[in-house]
Write a protein that holds these residues in place. Sequence first.
Motif, mmCIF file in Angstrom:
data_model
loop_
_atom_site.group_PDB
_atom_site.id
_atom_site.type_symbol
_atom_site.label_atom_id
_atom_site.label_comp_id
_atom_site.label_asym_id
_atom_site.label_seq_id
_atom_site.Cartn_x
_atom_site.Cartn_y
_atom_site.Cartn_z
ATOM 1 N N VAL A 117 -12.842 57.470 -7.178
ATOM 2 C CA VAL A 117 -13.247 56.284 -7.947
ATOM 3 C C VAL A 117 -11.985 55.482 -8.261
ATOM 4 O O VAL A 117 -11.070 55.990 -8.918
ATOM 5 N N SER A 118 -11.944 54.233 -7.827
ATOM 6 C CA SER A 118 -10.671 53.506 -7.840
ATOM 7 C C SER A 118 -10.691 52.213 -8.629
ATOM 8 O O SER A 118 -9.839 51.343 -8.434
ATOM 9 N N ARG A 119 -11.660 52.057 -9.548
ATOM 10 C CA ARG A 119 -11.719 50.841 -10.355
ATOM 11 C C ARG A 119 -11.894 51.210 -11.820
ATOM 12 O O ARG A 119 -12.723 52.058 -12.148
ATOM 13 N N ILE A 120 -11.144 50.539 -12.706
ATOM 14 C CA ILE A 120 -11.289 50.826 -14.138
ATOM 15 C C ILE A 120 -10.968 49.592 -14.967
ATOM 16 O O ILE A 120 -10.007 48.870 -14.701
ATOM 17 N N VAL A 121 -11.808 49.350 -15.955
ATOM 18 C CA VAL A 121 -11.564 48.348 -16.994
ATOM 19 C C VAL A 121 -11.270 49.124 -18.269
ATOM 20 O O VAL A 121 -12.104 49.911 -18.734
ATOM 21 N N PHE A 122 -10.093 48.905 -18.832
ATOM 22 C CA PHE A 122 -9.635 49.685 -19.977
ATOM 23 C C PHE A 122 -9.741 48.867 -21.258
ATOM 24 O O PHE A 122 -9.270 47.728 -21.337
ATOM 25 N N SER A 123 -10.358 49.455 -22.254
ATOM 26 C CA SER A 123 -10.449 48.838 -23.574
ATOM 27 C C SER A 123 -9.172 49.122 -24.337
ATOM 28 O O SER A 123 -8.991 50.192 -24.909
ATOM 29 N N SER A 124 -8.265 48.142 -24.327
ATOM 30 C CA SER A 124 -7.000 48.291 -25.044
ATOM 31 C C SER A 124 -7.132 47.665 -26.429
ATOM 32 O O SER A 124 -8.244 47.555 -26.956
ATOM 33 N N SER A 125 -6.035 47.236 -27.009
ATOM 34 C CA SER A 125 -6.080 46.734 -28.385
ATOM 35 C C SER A 125 -4.915 45.808 -28.665
ATOM 36 O O SER A 125 -3.817 45.989 -28.121
ATOM 37 N N ALA A 126 -5.154 44.843 -29.533
ATOM 38 C CA ALA A 126 -4.071 43.983 -29.986
ATOM 39 C C ALA A 126 -3.108 44.740 -30.888
ATOM 40 O O ALA A 126 -2.051 44.201 -31.249
ATOM 41 N N ALA A 127 -3.444 45.996 -31.229
ATOM 42 C CA ALA A 127 -2.518 46.820 -32.014
ATOM 43 C C ALA A 127 -1.227 47.082 -31.254
ATOM 44 O O ALA A 127 -0.233 47.506 -31.852
ATOM 45 N N VAL A 128 -1.210 46.850 -29.942
ATOM 46 C CA VAL A 128 0.027 47.041 -29.173
ATOM 47 C C VAL A 128 1.107 46.062 -29.608
ATOM 48 O O VAL A 128 2.296 46.305 -29.396
ATOM 49 N N TYR A 129 0.715 44.939 -30.230
ATOM 50 C CA TYR A 129 1.687 43.918 -30.623
ATOM 51 C C TYR A 129 2.336 44.205 -31.974
ATOM 52 O O TYR A 129 3.386 43.628 -32.289
ATOM 53 N N GLY A 130 1.710 45.043 -32.784
ATOM 54 C CA GLY A 130 2.239 45.272 -34.127
ATOM 55 C C GLY A 130 2.100 44.009 -34.956
ATOM 56 O O GLY A 130 1.024 43.405 -35.028
ATOM 57 N N THR A 131 3.185 43.593 -35.602
ATOM 58 C CA THR A 131 3.201 42.361 -36.386
ATOM 59 C C THR A 131 3.991 41.316 -35.613
ATOM 60 O O THR A 131 5.224 41.257 -35.714
ATOM 61 N N PRO A 132 3.336 40.497 -34.809
ATOM 62 C CA PRO A 132 4.053 39.526 -33.979
ATOM 63 C C PRO A 132 4.688 38.428 -34.824
ATOM 64 O O PRO A 132 4.197 38.082 -35.903
ATOM 65 N N ASP A 133 5.788 37.886 -34.316
ATOM 66 C CA ASP A 133 6.487 36.824 -35.046
ATOM 67 C C ASP A 133 6.223 35.459 -34.418
ATOM 68 O O ASP A 133 7.061 34.563 -34.479
ATOM 69 N N VAL A 134 5.063 35.300 -33.814
ATOM 70 C CA VAL A 134 4.672 34.023 -33.207
ATOM 71 C C VAL A 134 3.340 33.587 -33.792
ATOM 72 O O VAL A 134 2.552 34.414 -34.271
ATOM 73 N N ASP A 135 3.067 32.282 -33.760
ATOM 74 C CA ASP A 135 1.805 31.774 -34.292
ATOM 75 C C ASP A 135 0.619 32.102 -33.397
ATOM 76 O O ASP A 135 -0.502 32.271 -33.873
ATOM 77 N N LEU A 136 0.874 32.169 -32.082
ATOM 78 C CA LEU A 136 -0.201 32.431 -31.143
ATOM 79 C C LEU A 136 0.255 33.513 -30.159
ATOM 80 O O LEU A 136 1.197 33.311 -29.384
#
Length: 320
Positions: free
Chosen positions: A109-128
Motif C-alpha cells: 500500500v503506497s498512498r497515505i494522507v497524514f493528519s498532522s497539526s499546526a502544533a508543529v509551529y509552536g508559537t510562531p512570530d509571524v502574523d500569518l
Amino acid sequence: MSWLVTGGAGYIGAHVVRAFREKGIDVVVLDDLSSGRRGFVPQGVEFVQGSILDGALVEDALRTHDVRGVVHLAGFKYAGVSVDRPLHTYQQNVTGTATLLAAMEATGVSRIVFSSSAAVYGTPDVDLVTESTAKHPESPYGESKLIGEWLLRDQAKAQGLAHTSLRYFNVVGSGDPAVYDVSPHNLFPLVFDALLDGRTPRINGDDYPTPDGTCVRDYIHVADLAAAHVVAAERLEAGAALEPVYNLGSGDGVSVGEIMAAVAQVTGIAFRPEIAPRRPGDPARIVASGELAARDLDWRMRHTLAEMVQSAWDARRAAA
C-alpha cells in the motif's frame, strides 16, 4: 478496493469516513476506541477494532479489505496532557505511525494522507503562518506530529511512498448530528458543557494586543476539513504531484470573544463570560494561510462562524 481510515471512530475521523462515502469511495475503519466511539462509525462501514501498534492486525486489515490507500488520523491528540505523558505520546504517535508504515510496505500500500497539526509551529512570530514558517513544537504532541511528517518523507525516498500531510489548528462544528466533539480540552465542548450545566463560560485573558483583547485563532469546520482529506486521497490516487504538507487555514482567524458572542446568539442563552488570567504560553494570535491547499485541494472555508457554532450546538444537544 477501499481506503483505510485509522482513527475513523473519532470526531474528525468519523467525518472523514462520511466524506469518503459521499464521494462513493469504500472505506474501512481501524480504531482502538480509546477516544473514538463505535457509534460514530456509519452503518455498513467495515470496522476493525485494534491499535496501529499491532502490526499484524494492521497488515491483516490492509490485505483483507484490499486497501489501496490510508488516511492516518489515529493518535494521542492532547497537547497539554502530552507534556505529562511524553512516552505514551511518542509510542502512540511515532511508534504507531512507523508500525503503520511498515505494514503498508509489507502489503504494497503506497498512498497515505497524514493528519498532522499546526502544533508543529509552536508559537510562531509571524502574523500569518505558511508551510515554510519555522517549526518549533512546544509539546511532545507537536514534536510527535513533526516526526510523523519526517517518517513519511523518508519512506517516500526509500520506497516511493505517495504522501501528503495536512496541518490544522482548531476543528469545530458538526457535519452530522450523530457526531460531535467529545474532547474534554477543546473550547466548544467546554463552553457548551458550562452552559448546559448552568455555569458561566470562561475566557483566559482579555488584555491581548488584538481587536477585542482576546486570543485570535484559526477555527475551521470539521466537514470542510474532511472534504480536504478526500480530495488529497483522490489526487494521490490519480498520481498528482502534491506538496508534502498543507496548512488548512482560514487566513484571518476568529477571536475567543467573537466565539462567545456567536455562542450566546445561537444558543439563545445570554451570558457574560468570566474573565480569568492568561494561560502561560498562550500567544495573542495564530492564524494560517490556506493558499496552497486552496490551489491543490479545493480547500476553502465553506461555513460561517454562526454555522460552525449552530452545527456543533445541535449535535451536542442531540447527544445530551
